[in-house]
Design a protein around this motif. Sequence first.
Motif, short mmCIF file in Angstrom:
data_model
loop_
_atom_site.label_atom_id
_atom_site.label_comp_id
_atom_site.label_asym_id
_atom_site.label_seq_id
_atom_site.Cartn_x
_atom_site.Cartn_y
_atom_site.Cartn_z
N ILE A 171 59.07 13.24 -3.64
CA ILE A 171 57.78 12.58 -3.73
C ILE A 171 57.88 11.44 -4.73
O ILE A 171 58.59 11.54 -5.74
N ARG A 172 57.22 10.34 -4.43
CA ARG A 172 57.12 9.22 -5.37
C ARG A 172 55.65 8.81 -5.44
O ARG A 172 55.06 8.46 -4.41
N GLN A 173 55.10 8.88 -6.61
CA GLN A 173 53.68 8.60 -6.79
C GLN A 173 53.49 7.27 -7.49
O GLN A 173 54.43 6.69 -8.04
N ALA A 174 52.26 6.76 -7.45
CA ALA A 174 51.94 5.49 -8.10
C ALA A 174 50.47 5.52 -8.49
O ALA A 174 49.66 6.24 -7.90
N THR A 175 50.12 4.72 -9.47
CA THR A 175 48.74 4.63 -9.90
C THR A 175 47.96 3.74 -8.93
O THR A 175 48.54 2.87 -8.25
N PRO A 176 46.64 3.92 -8.85
CA PRO A 176 45.84 3.00 -8.02
C PRO A 176 46.02 1.54 -8.41
O PRO A 176 46.06 0.66 -7.54
N GLU A 177 46.16 1.27 -9.71
CA GLU A 177 46.34 -0.11 -10.15
C GLU A 177 47.65 -0.69 -9.62
O GLU A 177 47.70 -1.84 -9.16
N GLU A 178 48.72 0.10 -9.67
CA GLU A 178 50.00 -0.39 -9.14
C GLU A 178 49.90 -0.70 -7.66
O GLU A 178 50.40 -1.71 -7.18
#
Length: 633
Positions: free
Chosen positions: A37-44
């Motif tokens: 899994i690779r997650q990211a922030t909404p801003e990114e």
Amino acid sequence: MAVARDPLAMPAQEMRRVGYATVDALVQLLTDRPPVIRQATPEEMRQRLGGPPPEEAEGFDRTLESVVSDVLPFRSNIHHPGYFAYIPGSNTWPGALGDLVASAMNLDCGNWMESAGPSQVELQVLDWFRDWIGYPEGAEGVLVSGGSAANLTALACARELRLGPMTDLAVAYCSDQSHSSISRAARTLGFRPDQLHVLPSDDRYRLRLDALVAAVESDRRAGRIPLFVSANAGATNTGVIDPLPELAAYCTEQGIWLHVDAAYGGFAVLTEAGHNLLRGLELADSVTLDPHKWLYQPFECGALLVRDPRALERAFSVTPDYLADTEAGLAETNFAARGLQLTRTSRALKLWMSLRAFGVGAFRDAIERCFALAAQVEQTVRDDDRLELMMPATLGIVCFRRRLSDSEPESEIAARNAALVTSLAASGVGMVSSTRLRGRYAIRMCVLNHSSTTDDVLRVLEHLAAAPVSGAFPVSGASPALGLDVERAPTRVPQPPPVGTAGLWTHPVLVGLSTAGQRLVASSGQEVQVPAGEVVVRRWAADRDFYVVLAGRLRVDVDGTVARSLSAGDFFGELAARDWGSGFGYPRLATITVESSARLWQLPPEVFGRLLSTEPAFQAAVEQAVRERLPVS
């Protein structure tokens, strides 16, 4: 006059070029091994993908490049052989190509007139399913988006055929292990919370027949209409299968529609072991199946089969004047008349192509491999003193957790195990999910991926057994049925309790409240005085208040048997007060009668829910009560 060129057309040579480029990119992504899994922030993600659409063409190559670099990396990699979270959906390439064909040709499979070929493919696939589960000739079905849509369609079909228009007298029943889509379907179709009885499961997490019988008898005495029972054939929490033959016999005797949610477990019937486990599936009035699980199809793909020929068409068929030209003849099938969708793509094509390309035997072998790996997970957990087995392998699901000191409170055990789940995903080795079993935190491992191996299983188990778990961590995302979220509270400065309620704060369940919690209890609750002989709550009733006993003695009865007594310092109503969403949850599971005049503090369910999420001491006391009180056989 010259005709303007088609602004959305693409020359054949360019179609081939970008098609090959897309396939090449997909094959590269599928054959690489990115993290689980690779997650990211909404801003990114906004920085990568935000902004208005372009007015001028930017070209397909640039668009595909953005998909590959900015969209697809940020996701769970369900194809990863170490992905054992939730109910995985590892698909097959022929199935993906089937979706490509259906999308490229823009197939509309709502009516026979416009889609004889695709409609016949769907009929053929449904016939295969019918034969596999043992349904009789003539039973019909429809492909839908998934198990949730199939469960909704089943309940709507049962209501239309057995009752017609919605009535406040109708009652549906399900287990506390049922999928959340059952309560969502009931809510969507106009069932109030008191019209869906969530019944307790037994010590093996199966729907209790005695609880169903008691609930039905109580409803009939009250003039209500028992309509629909949803049983599990592979519950999401544990993989368990309800006692289908016994439930079918009772529902047939009572004239109640029996639906079996076999979204997870149904296709295990292809194996000898699964066929034995699923005996009785063929007796249900309707069955939900999910080909995007153990038939390894791309999302979305679900199925509903109904035993009664033409049942779906009698429930859903509507032919307005503007569709008169499409009305089917006696030998034709319009799938739009079998469900909620009018315009519908071909979900059958990918199934038909996959099953023909690989053969049924390949899918059977994949399911059997998953069974064997799940059994290996169970045995490894049993043999490892660092791990604690909480539920043996059922189908492909095993529940366990890291074993900690017996002196550790449940909240700490839960927090440390939750940290392990998080650290596993961060490691890239694999991914699991969690649940609650009788209020106890459990790591849940679901083996469904056809590419998983023994090495993948052992790597995940070793991480969960050996990774450090020092420190305290918050727990969140618990299951709605019994999940009681834990949050570490900040250090509090003692303040005086609200005036006029000082006697409450020495009660064991309230003694640890913060000042804010005390004020909430004082302002939202009320004291009630109940004389001897009066019933406070009655079994199967839908009221959901929570009660703290300040004085007096009360008797708890279940089916005429005294289960326990309550007195000052006790509380009750915690099971019914817990909200699963929009008021759905347990009904009252016992009758509580005052034996000597009692003083009670009464709290509405929404306040109870706020205390659970904000007051750790209150949460711990309620969680302990759940483990002790939740009835089993």
